[in-house]
Design a protein around this motif. Structure first.
Motif: not given
Length: 443
Positions: A93-96, A114, A116, A120-122, A125
């Motif tokens: 999942g995205k870091r967000e 995370p 790259e 985006e950073q993923v 989980r």
């Protein structure tokens, strides 16, 4: 697991080899080693590790995979019967996502860094609940849908330090029997009670006895969500559930999840070291973070409550505890091999092969212990952990009968093969711990 879970945690370092520092006597250390799931798992060919895969990342061998599959099949069926709907969600999942859920602020020390990906950073989980919250909010929900019980047996990942890893109890890749119930405030207590009842039924089927139930509360110095009114409501609800269940329990500070209190079901190994296997949690935090809502009977939006629950915890820890609890002699429904077919001599081999095929057709896990594997006595000893040993001599082969030996030493007189195998299948389907429910002769 904390050092305080060990009865001898205050002993000087070096007196007891292994995962805990303690002063156990040599006899106790020997007893502990005999029931160590790491030793048993390798000796029985259930799981192993390889340095090229990495620490805390065990792989499952065929017999271990059979145990795991049976356990997963049992819990999925139990959940379906209890009204759960199963989903699958990605392990990334995205870091967000984890910033919104609160994991990044309160739990990032236990998460992998995370990666790259496309600017985006993923993140791998650490928990399934944020994904389930997104599945819930993927469309409009009505009060008529609640409680909505969403279950998944899915992977999650924890960046455990090398020093705490061990066998199946502390791993970096976890398969968790997880579920999240989205419900109204009035439904929370009943859903939590239902989860506790499911845990009780599962423990009886597995032959597990919990040592205690714990009401896990926040403690000083921990990273917790700062929302006192939500903590008070959650704690009051779980206390009500425990008081109403009649189960004895103890409150323990410093053991809560970062977003709320929980009921933990504690099990212990042969020397009293505790671990949490199952849990029930009440969460007001994540529904607020993800802006979850449902349309009430009044036509207005209302916030659901999220009940987290796991009936058997992680598959890894459950199998580790079962190994140590049963010493490899699993309940028949869980055993990697349920029926060992033993022809007395080569002349009975074709009939024995046919019996194995009949077992497989019935969905039983069967193995042919042919005469080239040794004497009958040696093969019986080799199959000592198999619940049912079907012996076929000249008379049995001629009459389509089986002389059944039970793992506990009891023997049944020769009976028609079809009736015996049907009875074994029925006992396996019952998910009990008894090998036989009728008369049998002691060996």
């Amino acid at each position: 697991m904390s050092r305080r879970a060990d009865p001898c945690h205050d002993k000087p370092r070096g007196e007891c080899p292994g995962a805990f520092v303690c002063g156990h006597s040599p006899a106790v250390r020997e007893e502990t080693a005999m029931h160590d799931h790491r030793r048993l798992g390798r000796e029985l060919g259930l799981f192993d590790t390889d340095p090229l895969i990495g620490a805390g990342l065990p792989y499952w061998l065929p017999d271990g995979a059979a145990v795991r599959h049976a356990l997963e099949e049992y819990i999925r069926d139990a959940e379906r019967r209890a009204g759960y709907r199963h989903v699958y969600s990605p392990v990334l999942g995205k870091r967000e996502l984890y910033e919104i859920s609160g994991h990044w602020a309160h739990y990032s020390d236990d998460m992998f860094p995370p990666m790259e990906l496309g600017g985006e950073q993923v993140v791998l989980r650490p928990s399934l609940c944020p994904h389930h919250a997104l599945i819930y909010r993927s469309r409009s929900r009505s009060h008529r849908e609640l409680p909505l019980r969403m279950a998944e047996l899915g992977g999650m990942y924890r960046s455990e330090l090398s020093g705490v890893l061990g066998g199946l109890t502390r791993v970096r890749a976890i398969q968790l029997n997880d579920a999240h119930i989205f419900c109204t405030l009035d439904q929370v207590a009943e859903e939590a009670r239902g989860a506790l009842e499911m845990i009780g039924r599962a423990y009886r089927a597995l032959g597990i006895t919990p040592v205690r139930h714990r009401l896990s509360l926040p403690g000083p110095g921990g990273k917790y969500v700062a929302a006192p009114e939500l903590w008070e409501r959650s704690t009051a609800l779980l206390t009500e559930v425990l008081d109403g269940s009649g189960l004895p329990y103890e409150a323990a500070e410093g053991e809560a999840a970062f977003y709320g209190p929980k009921i933990d079901v504690q099990v212990a190994d042969g020397v009293g070291r505790e671990a949490t296997l199952s849990t029930v949690q009440v969460d007001f935090h994540q529904p607020r973070q993800f802006d979850l809502h449902y349309i009430g009977a009044d036509g207005a939006k209302h916030r659901p409550v999220m009940v987290h629950r796991s009936i058997i915890g992680s598959v890894e820890r459950a199998v580790a505890h079962l190994l140590e609890r049963h010493g490899g002699a699993f309940p028949a429904w869980l055993a990697p091999t349920q029926v060992a077919v033993l022809p007395v001599a080569e002349a009975q081999l074709p009939v024995a092969e046919a019996v194995v095929r009949r077992c497989l057709d019935l969905g039983l896990r069967a193995d042919l212990a042919a005469p080239d594997r040794g004497t009958l006595g040696a093969r019986v000893r080799e199959a000592r952990l198999v619940p049912y040993q079907a012996v076929i001599g000249p008379r049995e082969a001629a009459d389509d009968r089986i002389a059944l030996r039970l793992r506990d030493g009891r023997r049944l007189p020769p009976q028609p093969a079809g009736a015996v195998l049907d009875r074994v299948r029925a006992l396996v389907d019952a998910h009990g711990t008894e090998l036989w429910d009728g008369p049998a002769d002691a060996a």
